[in-house]
Design an enzyme around this catalytic site. Structure first.
Site, mmCIF file in Angstrom:
data_model
loop_
_atom_site.group_PDB
_atom_site.id
_atom_site.type_symbol
_atom_site.label_atom_id
_atom_site.label_comp_id
_atom_site.label_asym_id
_atom_site.label_seq_id
_atom_site.Cartn_x
_atom_site.Cartn_y
_atom_site.Cartn_z
ATOM 1 C CD GLN A 114 2.302 -4.933 6.610
ATOM 2 O OE1 GLN A 114 1.052 -4.381 7.124
ATOM 3 N NE2 GLN A 114 2.552 -5.991 7.270
ATOM 4 C CD GLU A 115 1.063 -8.333 2.634
ATOM 5 O OE1 GLU A 115 0.810 -8.912 1.638
ATOM 6 O OE2 GLU A 115 1.491 -8.809 3.564
ATOM 7 C CG MET A 116 -3.870 -6.243 -1.010
ATOM 8 S SD MET A 116 -4.853 -7.697 -1.553
ATOM 9 C CE MET A 116 -6.053 -7.252 -2.412
ATOM 10 C CG HIS B 194 -1.762 1.148 1.324
ATOM 11 N ND1 HIS B 194 -2.866 1.433 0.491
ATOM 12 C CD2 HIS B 194 -1.926 2.317 2.324
ATOM 13 C CE1 HIS B 194 -3.639 2.507 0.822
ATOM 14 N NE2 HIS B 194 -3.001 3.067 1.653
ATOM 15 C CB ALA C 144 -1.370 -7.011 5.832
#
Length: 345
Positions: A143-145, A101, A141
């Site tokens: 930091q991801e999606m 992200h 998450a």
């Protein structure tokens, strides 16, 4: 008495499986087996396993495929599962470390998602125990999606086409929910299976399917180089975790095991060698750029560490033997698994 390495290599190249035995190191000691018996350890399974609580249906696969490629599952609406697991890049992203992200780099490399229907645990550190659980993790998450499942459900409910697809897959009036989303994603991911490679054709009896160099490499892989101690079975992974002596501050599997299990500190899951991207990068952190660097690491036995896997010991491999190993690895690559991209609702 087992044959010399040169004689073993000759037997492998000529297909004379009964010409002698191959010495394989096991936990119980050395074992001598025939070449044909060794090849049987790498035979492909006949069918994909699906769990009883999420059996296969064509409708679920169709829905899961659309969800896999849909960036609306991310907060930014520009990141999908396929962003990090791109079919054109070996179902990874070709980067040393993933990008999440806000285009922020992640801590680890994006692993390929092929052949995970047989996996006993998921993620580099094994914290997911099923594909259903794994599918949930990158979506939520930060930091991801960077989504919540409530937000994903609300967003998908606003898409008329998804309401119909979920109803077809699950037979319920109000079927767009978190459980069904991850069930569909997991079903699709289980269908992502490597095609037959030249190595498989050789295992099935076609002696012309791979080169003499690759056949010698197969023998070295299973004997002198000890690669098969961790890269075992038809997927070429033991689904276990090993500290292979990398320079890293990431404790890996050690985060999820008791402190007394010291050997799991800095240990990461053994990656599959099926459809290996020959240009790298490699390792959980993308720290090695090419196979020559990887082989040199294993020849040296890795960086010394009190938690080093007992399988990590220096080996003496000639340049020819290293070249044969790479020739063998190339035979594990089958035709690319490249699905037709779906039309999103």
């Amino acid at each position: 008495m087992s044959l010399s390495l040169a004689a073993i290599a000759f037997a492998a190249v000529s297909g004379l499986a009964e010409a002698g035995g191959i010495t394989i190191s096991t936990a119980a000691g050395d074992k001598i087996i025939t070449l044909e018996a060794l090849k049987e350890r790498y035979e492909r399974p006949d069918a994909i396993p699906f769990p009883k609580n999420n059996p296969y249906t064509e409708e679920k696969e169709k829905l899961g495929k659309k969800l896999f490629f849909d960036p609306r599952l991310s907060r930014s609406q520009i990141v999908s599962c396929a962003t990090c697991h791109n079919p054109s890049l070996g179902w990874s992203d070709g980067l040393p470390k993933g990008v999440g992200h806000g285009m922020e780099p992640l801590e680890r490399r994006s692993p390929p998602v092929l052949n995970l229907a047989w996996a006993l645990s998921l993620m580099w550190d094994g914290r997911a125990h099923s594909l259903e659980q794994q599918a949930l993790m990158p979506i939520t998450a930060p930091q991801e999606m960077n989504m919540t499942m409530d937000d994903v459900v609300d967003r998908l409910r606003m898409v008329p086409g998804y309401r119909e697809l979920f109803s077809e897959a699950f037979g319920e009036t109000d079927s767009i929910n978190a459980k069904n989303i991850v069930a569909a994603l997991a079903t699709y991911e289980r269908t992502l299976v490597s095609h037959k490679a030249p190595f498989d054709l050789w295992v099935e009896g076609d002696e012309d399917a791979i080169s003499a160099e690759a056949k010698r490499g197969f023998v070295t892989f299973n004997t002198k180089a000890r690669c098969s101690a961790c890269h075992a079975g038809w997927r070429f992974t033991d689904d276990s975790f090993h500290n292979i002596g990398l320079e890293t501050d990431d404790v890996g599997r050690g985060k999820f095991t008791p402190p007394s299990v010291a050997i799991m500190k800095y240990a990461f899951k053994t990656p599959s060698l099926r459809d290996l991207r020959m240009q790298g990068p490699y390792m959980h952190d993308g720290s090695m750029a090419d196979l020559d660097e990887v082989l040199e690491h294993y020849v040296k036995g890795g960086r010394k560490s009190p938690n080093l896997s007992p399988e990590m010991r220096p080996v003496k491999l000639s340049k020819t033997e290293q070249s044969d190993l790479i020739a063998f690895l190339e035979t594990l690559r089958g035709p690319s698994v490249k699905p037709q991209l779906p039309d999103l609702p």
